[in-house]
Write a protein that holds these residues in place. Structure first.
Motif, PDB file in Angstrom:
ATOM      1  N   ASP A  41       0.837  -1.199   0.000  1.00 41.48           N
ATOM      2  CA  ASP A  41       0.000   0.000   0.000  1.00 41.48           C
ATOM      3  C   ASP A  41       0.875   1.253   0.000  1.00 41.48           C
ATOM      4  O   ASP A  41       1.898   1.315   0.685  1.00 41.48           O
ATOM      5  N   VAL A  42       0.485   2.236  -0.795  1.00 38.49           N
ATOM      6  CA  VAL A  42       1.157   3.546  -0.776  1.00 38.49           C
ATOM      7  C   VAL A  42       0.491   4.394   0.308  1.00 38.49           C
ATOM      8  O   VAL A  42      -0.716   4.647   0.260  1.00 38.49           O
ATOM      9  N   ALA A  43       1.255   4.818   1.302  1.00 35.89           N
ATOM     10  CA  ALA A  43       0.698   5.504   2.472  1.00 35.89           C
ATOM     11  C   ALA A  43      -0.129   6.716   2.054  1.00 35.89           C
ATOM     12  O   ALA A  43       0.331   7.581   1.296  1.00 35.89           O
ATOM     13  N   GLY A  44      -1.344   6.779   2.534  1.00 38.72           N
ATOM     14  CA  GLY A  44      -2.208   7.927   2.283  1.00 38.72           C
ATOM     15  C   GLY A  44      -2.602   8.118   0.841  1.00 38.72           C
ATOM     16  O   GLY A  44      -3.099   9.191   0.479  1.00 38.72           O
ATOM     17  N   ALA A  45      -2.393   7.086   0.005  1.00 44.65           N
ATOM     18  CA  ALA A  45      -2.667   7.207  -1.443  1.00 44.65           C
ATOM     19  C   ALA A  45      -1.996   8.438  -2.027  1.00 44.65           C
ATOM     20  O   ALA A  45      -2.493   9.048  -2.981  1.00 44.65           O
TER      21      ALA A  45
END
Length: 369
Positions: A41-45
Motif C-alpha cells: 500500500d502507498v501511504a495515504g494514497a
C-alpha cells in the motif's frame, strides 16, 4: 577440477526462515498481497515521490493497485516502487518515486512468490515480520519467510515465457544435458534458485542468459555433462579433511569428497556452504548427493559468493561482463588458467558457446583465462 582446493573466505550465514509461513491471498485487481492477507500500500494514497510503501488491509483503492508492465518495474499511482537512496543494505526502506529506470527500481517476481531487487540480491520484506497496518516495507536478505512471500500481478506484454521463471526452459536444459543422471532434475535446480534470486536475474536479458549458460557450462565440465554426482576417484576421499579446522571432520576422515554440480569438497567448504544455506552439511555431507535441490544450492552458493582462485565471484564476472574466462579463474584458475591446462579451459569454453547458442545469445568476449 576441484573447487574444494581453494580456501573459501568467511561468509555471512544466511538468515533462517521466519517462524511461521503464511499462504498469501490471491492477488486481485493488481493488488500485491502477502503477510496476513494484507496488501502492499502507498501511504495515504499520496503520489508524491518519497511516499512510504507499507503493509495495510486490502481495500481495492488505487493506493494498492500495482501494475507489472514487463520492464522490471512495479508501478502504482503513476510512479515506481523504489529502494531509498539506491541502498543495497538489509533494512533499506522502499518508497514510491518517479520512474527512472535505475537498478533500485528493478524487481523480479519469482515463481516462489519472492519479489527480488536483483541489484541488492534481496527480497521485498515486511519489517520485523509485523502484520500490523502501516508496517513499513523494506529489502532484506531472502529467507523464504512468510513476510517475504507475495502474490503479484503477472508481467504484462510477454509472449508466454517459461513457467518456471528461469531463463533456461526445461526443454533447453534437456537439450544441454541429453545424457544427464536422473538425480540432476530441472525441478531441483528451479527450487534451488530461490536461495540466490539474483542469479540469472540481473542485468539485461542477454546478460541473464549468458550467466545461466556460464554456470551450466562449468557444471557440465565438472560433472561430465551432469553424469557424475560424486567424485569418481575414491582414492582422493580421505584427502579432503583439514583437521586444522576447529570443528574437525565429524562425519569422518573420508566424508568430504566432491559432490554435486560443482563438486563441493573439503570439510571447510561443507561447513561454509551449510552455514550460508542453513543446512548442517558438516555433519551430513551426504545430503549433497541425496537431495537434488541441496546439490544445486551448493553449486549456486559457490557461484554467487566465492571468489575462489580469482578476484571476483563468478556471478559478478558475468553480471559485470568481465567475461566467461573469469568464471574459470574463480572455479579452478590455479590449476587451469595462464597456460596450466589449456585443454580443460577449452572444454569449458566449448560448453559455454554451445549453451549460449541454445539460449540464442552471443557468448561475449574474454572467454579464456
Amino acid at each position: 577440477m576441484r573447487i574444494g582446493r581453494v580456501t573459501v573466505g568467511a561468509l555471512v550465514a544466511a538468515l533462517l526462515a521466519a517462524f511461521f509461513t503464511v499462504a498469501p491471498a490471491h492477488a486481485a485487481d493488481g493488488q500485491i498481497s502477502g503477510l496476513a492477507g494484507k496488501c502492499v500500500d502507498v501511504a495515504g494514497a499520496n503520489s508524491a515521490s518519497g511516499t512510504p510503501v507499507q503493509l495495510y488491509d486490502c481495500n481495492g483503492t488505487n493506493a494498492q493497485r500495482w501494475s507489472n508492465p514487463g520492464d522490471g518495474t512495479l508501478r502504482a499511482l503513476g510512479k515506481c516502487l523504489d529502494v531509498v537512496d539506491r541502498s543495497t543494505a538489509d533494512g533499506a526502506a522502499v518508497q514510491l518515486w518517479d520512474c527512472t529506470g535505475g537498478p533500485n527500481q528493478q524487481w523480479v517476481v519469482t515463481g516462489a512468490h519472492d519479489i527480488v531487487n536483483p541489484a541488492a540480491n534481496k527480497c521485498l520484506d515486511v519489517r520485523d515480520n509485523n502484520s500490523a497496518n502501516a508496517t513499513r516495507l523494506q529489502i532484506w536478505t531472502c529467507t523464504g519467510g512468510g513476510n517475504q512471500k507475495w502474490n503479484a500481478p503477472a508481467a504484462g506484454g510477454g509472449g508466454g515465457g517459461n513457467p518456471s521463471g528461469f531463463v533456461v526452459s526445461e526443454a533447453q536444459f534437456n537439450q544441454m544435458f541429453p545424457n544427464r543422471n536422473g538425480f540432476y532434475t530441472y525441478s531441483g535446480l528451479v527450487q534451488a534458485l530461490s536461495s540466490y534470486p539474483g542469479f540469472a536475474n540481473t542485468g539485461s536479458d542477454t546478460v541473464k542468459r549468458q550467466e545461466a549458460a556460464a554456470f551450466l557450462a562449468n557444471v557440465s565440465h565438472e560433472t561430465g555433462g551432469l553424469v557424475y554426482v560424486v567424485e569418481q576417484n575414491t582414492a582422493n576421499y580421505s584427502h579432503y579433511c583439514d583437521w586444522g579446522q576447529p570443528y574437525g571432520c565429524p562425519a569422518g576422515q573420508s566424508a568430504y569428497y566432491g559432490r554435486g554440480p560443482l563438486q563441493l569438497s573439503w570439510n571447510f567448504n561443507y561447513k561454509a556452504a551449510g552455514d550460508a544455506l542453513g543446512i548442517d552439511l558438516l555433519d551430513n555431507p551426504w545430503l549433497v548427493q541425496n537431495d537434488a535441490a541441496v546439490a544445486w544450492r551448493t553449486g549456486l552458493w559457490f557461484w554467487n559468493t566465492s571468489t575462489g582462485a580469482g578476484s571476483m565471484t563468478s556471478h559478478d564476472a558475468m553480471v559485470n561482463q568481465a567475461g566467461f574466462g573469469q568464471t574459470i579463474r574463480t572455479i579452478n584458475g590455479s590449476l587451469e588458467c595462464d597456460g596450466r591446462n589449456p585443454g580443460q579451459v577449452q572444454s569449458r569454453v566449448d560448453a559455454y558457446q554451445r549453451f549460449t547458442s541454445i539460449l540464442g545469445v552471443s557468448a561475449g568476449g574474454n572467454l579464456y583465462c
